[in-house]
Design an enzyme around this catalytic site. Structure first.
Site, PDB file in Angstrom:
ATOM      1  N   LYS A  72       1.930 -17.491  -1.453  1.00  0.00           N
ATOM      2  CA  LYS A  72       0.489 -17.213  -1.486  1.00  0.00           C
ATOM      3  C   LYS A  72       0.154 -16.186  -2.589  1.00  0.00           C
ATOM      4  O   LYS A  72      -0.768 -16.402  -3.376  1.00  0.00           O
ATOM      5  CB  LYS A  72       0.082 -16.687  -0.091  1.00  0.00           C
ATOM      6  CG  LYS A  72      -1.380 -16.453   0.106  1.00  0.00           C
ATOM      7  CD  LYS A  72      -1.707 -16.467   1.585  1.00  0.00           C
ATOM      8  CE  LYS A  72      -1.453 -15.163   2.312  1.00  0.00           C
ATOM      9  NZ  LYS A  72      -2.409 -14.108   1.976  1.00  0.00           N
ATOM     10  N   GLY A  80      -8.065 -11.132   1.408  1.00  0.00           N
ATOM     11  CA  GLY A  80      -8.144  -9.816   0.771  1.00  0.00           C
ATOM     12  C   GLY A  80      -7.712  -9.883  -0.682  1.00  0.00           C
ATOM     13  O   GLY A  80      -8.279  -9.206  -1.555  1.00  0.00           O
ATOM     14  N   ARG A 113     -12.672  -5.160   6.461  1.00  0.00           N
ATOM     15  CA  ARG A 113     -11.503  -4.516   5.843  1.00  0.00           C
ATOM     16  C   ARG A 113     -11.926  -3.517   4.759  1.00  0.00           C
ATOM     17  O   ARG A 113     -12.960  -3.669   4.130  1.00  0.00           O
ATOM     18  CB  ARG A 113     -10.544  -5.589   5.298  1.00  0.00           C
ATOM     19  CG  ARG A 113      -9.953  -6.404   6.445  1.00  0.00           C
ATOM     20  CD  ARG A 113      -9.022  -7.476   5.972  1.00  0.00           C
ATOM     21  NE  ARG A 113      -7.834  -6.942   5.339  1.00  0.00           N
ATOM     22  CZ  ARG A 113      -6.933  -7.695   4.712  1.00  0.00           C
ATOM     23  NH1 ARG A 113      -7.106  -9.007   4.628  1.00  0.00           N
ATOM     24  NH2 ARG A 113      -5.873  -7.153   4.171  1.00  0.00           N
ATOM     25  N   ASP A 142       4.125  -7.963   5.523  1.00  0.00           N
ATOM     26  CA  ASP A 142       3.553  -9.149   6.173  1.00  0.00           C
ATOM     27  C   ASP A 142       4.476  -9.732   7.245  1.00  0.00           C
ATOM     28  O   ASP A 142       4.060 -10.579   8.034  1.00  0.00           O
ATOM     29  CB  ASP A 142       3.240 -10.229   5.120  1.00  0.00           C
ATOM     30  CG  ASP A 142       2.090  -9.790   4.208  1.00  0.00           C
ATOM     31  OD1 ASP A 142       1.311  -8.908   4.609  1.00  0.00           O
ATOM     32  OD2 ASP A 142       1.985 -10.326   3.085  1.00  0.00           O
ATOM     33  N   ARG A 185      -0.764 -14.684  10.762  1.00  0.00           N
ATOM     34  CA  ARG A 185       0.627 -14.275  10.985  1.00  0.00           C
ATOM     35  C   ARG A 185       0.884 -13.944  12.456  1.00  0.00           C
ATOM     36  O   ARG A 185       1.995 -14.117  12.954  1.00  0.00           O
ATOM     37  CB  ARG A 185       0.988 -13.098  10.078  1.00  0.00           C
ATOM     38  CG  ARG A 185       0.814 -13.440   8.597  1.00  0.00           C
ATOM     39  CD  ARG A 185       1.726 -12.691   7.667  1.00  0.00           C
ATOM     40  NE  ARG A 185       1.244 -12.809   6.296  1.00  0.00           N
ATOM     41  CZ  ARG A 185       1.550 -13.806   5.467  1.00  0.00           C
ATOM     42  NH1 ARG A 185       2.356 -14.767   5.849  1.00  0.00           N
ATOM     43  NH2 ARG A 185       1.064 -13.828   4.233  1.00  0.00           N
TER      44      ARG A 185
HETATM   45  C1  S3P Z   1      -0.722  -9.033  -1.217  1.00  0.00           C
HETATM   46  C2  S3P Z   1      -0.426  -7.719  -1.016  1.00  0.00           C
HETATM   47  C3  S3P Z   1      -0.257  -7.119   0.322  1.00  0.00           C
HETATM   48  C4  S3P Z   1       0.001  -8.194   1.382  1.00  0.00           C
HETATM   49  C5  S3P Z   1      -0.958  -9.349   1.254  1.00  0.00           C
HETATM   50  C6  S3P Z   1      -0.821  -9.997  -0.120  1.00  0.00           C
HETATM   51  C7  S3P Z   1      -0.910  -9.508  -2.609  1.00  0.00           C
HETATM   52  O1  S3P Z   1      -1.442  -6.423   0.669  1.00  0.00           O
HETATM   53  O2  S3P Z   1      -0.085  -7.636   2.664  1.00  0.00           O
HETATM   54  O3  S3P Z   1      -0.675 -10.325   2.242  1.00  0.00           O
HETATM   55  O4  S3P Z   1      -0.898 -10.734  -2.843  1.00  0.00           O
HETATM   56  O5  S3P Z   1      -1.065  -8.664  -3.491  1.00  0.00           O
HETATM   57  P1  S3P Z   1      -1.723  -4.911   0.163  1.00  0.00           P
HETATM   58  O6  S3P Z   1      -1.787  -4.922  -1.304  1.00  0.00           O
HETATM   59  O7  S3P Z   1      -3.036  -4.544   0.777  1.00  0.00           O
HETATM   60  O8  S3P Z   1      -0.578  -4.105   0.691  1.00  0.00           O
END
Ligand code: S3P
Length: 428
Positions: free
Chosen positions: A21, A93, A121, A313, A386
């Site tokens: 992802k 996010g 968030r 994760d 998850r």
């Molecule tokens: C991600 C970074 C992580 C992770 C998210 C994907 C990314 O989050 O938990 O599932 O693709 O950069 P954070 O950057 O908030 O730690």
């Protein structure tokens, strides 16, 4: 959708997970900034990556999708056009935070929002550094989305030390740095996933204060061909099931072995699971391999500090494994787990408790005293992909039947999860 899980006797076989992802989001976004055609093979099939694709299309980027291959016709970093609609990052996010970094450097106004979860968030973590660079971002109440992004007079480079390890924040700043005068430097005291640095071939320097990565406005993104590595965070659910179910062994084909992502494999080894890594090769600048995990007796472990970003994760599924490990497993320094798609500390603790585990909540983690006995229960997925998948695995190893409420949220990262599970699981 409610998903009913019955106990399984074991899990056996090999499987391929969809593309990672984090890498898929970046492959799309970076291709959209390049001048020329990029091809992305084996892209993630999840809802989050679709959100990135939809936002980029709204921004005028031409994207063609055919089965697992996506072609992006990039026209350079200033080619985005004014989006007629509000950009919708859905549950993602990564979409919201990375795109905001780019939108901060555009000459048009835009608004980016997300679903109910994403709108809760924290966005201060990007609004603050981007504002220091001169960005003009107006968040909603309590520093959350929707974010209104107005054109900035001009962005200028900064040196920013991340107060908490976050690849999303790091990437947002580096992307804004492509539109900022001078040089932008991000300092990470603790290393987070480094897909942005690898894919953009940025130099990372180790200094006494951590890792420093730089970018400047003359940075040009080249079109590329990407073969996206399999997502180790998706494979983790089946690997964990093999570690806890008797007489089990599964192989995940072609998953990323990027050291910033393999904390889960280290934990499996620390717990005493049998882990074999074979056929190491490379895909789009990432090491990948076939990973086999077989069942053996597990022991409790302590997980904290610099290990956390390497498995952030995977903590929900680690919580489930801990219930089947001898002794205590302690997770701390994972405060940010409360700020994911759900409060994952609450989700893990409440659901494990509902299944009869001995578990307690910490401010920044949890403690599980493994008894090896879980009983089927009604599980709240907290509309978190998850959590839904981790507790499906718990249900396989529990006595009786477990019902996962709103299990369809698994589609956010892994729409094929239940189908692959059905092929691997053996019930007597
Ligand atoms: C991600 C970074 C992580 C992770 C998210 C994907 C990314 O989050 O938990 O599932 O693709 O950069 P954070 O950057 O908030 O730690």
């Amino acid at each position: 959708m409610n998903y009913e899980v019955r106990s399984a006797s074991s899990i056996i076989g090999s499987f391929k997970v969809p593309g990672d992802k984090s890498i898929s989001h970046r492959a799309l976004i970076f291709s959209s900034l390049a001048n020329g055609e990029s091809e992305i093979r084996g892209i993630s099939t999840g809802g989050d990556v679709n959100s990135t694709m939809n936002c980029l299309s709204q921004l005028g980027v031409e994207i063609e999708r055919q089965d697992g291959t996506v072609k992006v016709h990039g026209k350079g970093k200033l080619s985005y056009s004014f989006p007629k609609l509000i950009l919708d990052a859905g549950n993602s996010g990564t979409t919201m935070r990375l795109l905001t970094g780019i939108l901060a450097g555009q000459k048009f106004e835009s608004t980016i929002t997300g679903d109910e979860t994403l709108r809760r968030r924290p966005m201060q973590r990007i609004v603050e550094p981007l504002s220091q660079m001169g960005a003009n971002i107006v968040p909603s109440y309590n520093m959350t989305a929707p974010l209104k992004i107005f054109p900035a007079e001009n962005l200028h480079g900064i040196k920013y030390e991340l107060p908490l390890p976050s690849a999303q924040v790091k990437s947002a700043i580096l992307l804004a740095g492509m539109f900022a005068e001078g040089e932008t430097t991000v300092v990470e005291p603790v290393e987070s996933r480094d897909h942005t640095e690898r894919m953009l071939k940025l130099t990372k320097v180790k200094t006494p204060s951590g890792f420093e990565t730089r970018i400047s406005c003359d940075y040009v993104v080249e079109p590329m061909e990407y073969d996206v590595a399999g997502d180790i965070s998706s494979a983790a659910f089946f690997l964990a099931a093999a570690a806890i179910l008797p007489n089990s062994s599964v192989t995940a084909i072609g998953v990323t072995l990027n050291p910033t992502r393999t904390g889960f494999l280290d934990v499996l080894v620390m717990m005493g699971a049998r882990v074999e890594i074979e056929n190491i090769r490379e895909a789009a600048g990432e090491p990948i391999a076939d990973v086999t995990v077989s069942n053996s007796e597990l022991n409790g472990v302590e997980i904290s500090g610099g290990m956390i970003p390497r498995l952030i994760d995977e903590l929900p599924i680690i919580g489930v494994m801990a219930a089947f490990a001898k002794g205590e497993t302690i997770v701390h320094d994972a405060h940010d787990l409360r700020r994911k798609e759900s409060d994952r500390i609450v989700a893990v603790v409440d659901n494990l408790e509902a299944m009869g585990a001995e578990v307690s909540e910490l401010d920044d983690g949890f403690i599980v005293n493994g008894t090896g006995n879980l009983v089927g229960a009604e599980i709240d997925s907290y509309k978190d992909h998850r959590v839904a998948m981790a507790f499906t695995v718990a249900g396989l190893a529990a006595k009786g039947t477990t019902v996962i409420k709103n299990a369809e949220w698994a589609k956010i990262s892994f729409p094929e999860f239940f189908e692959i599970l059905d092929k691997l699981v053996i019930r007597s």
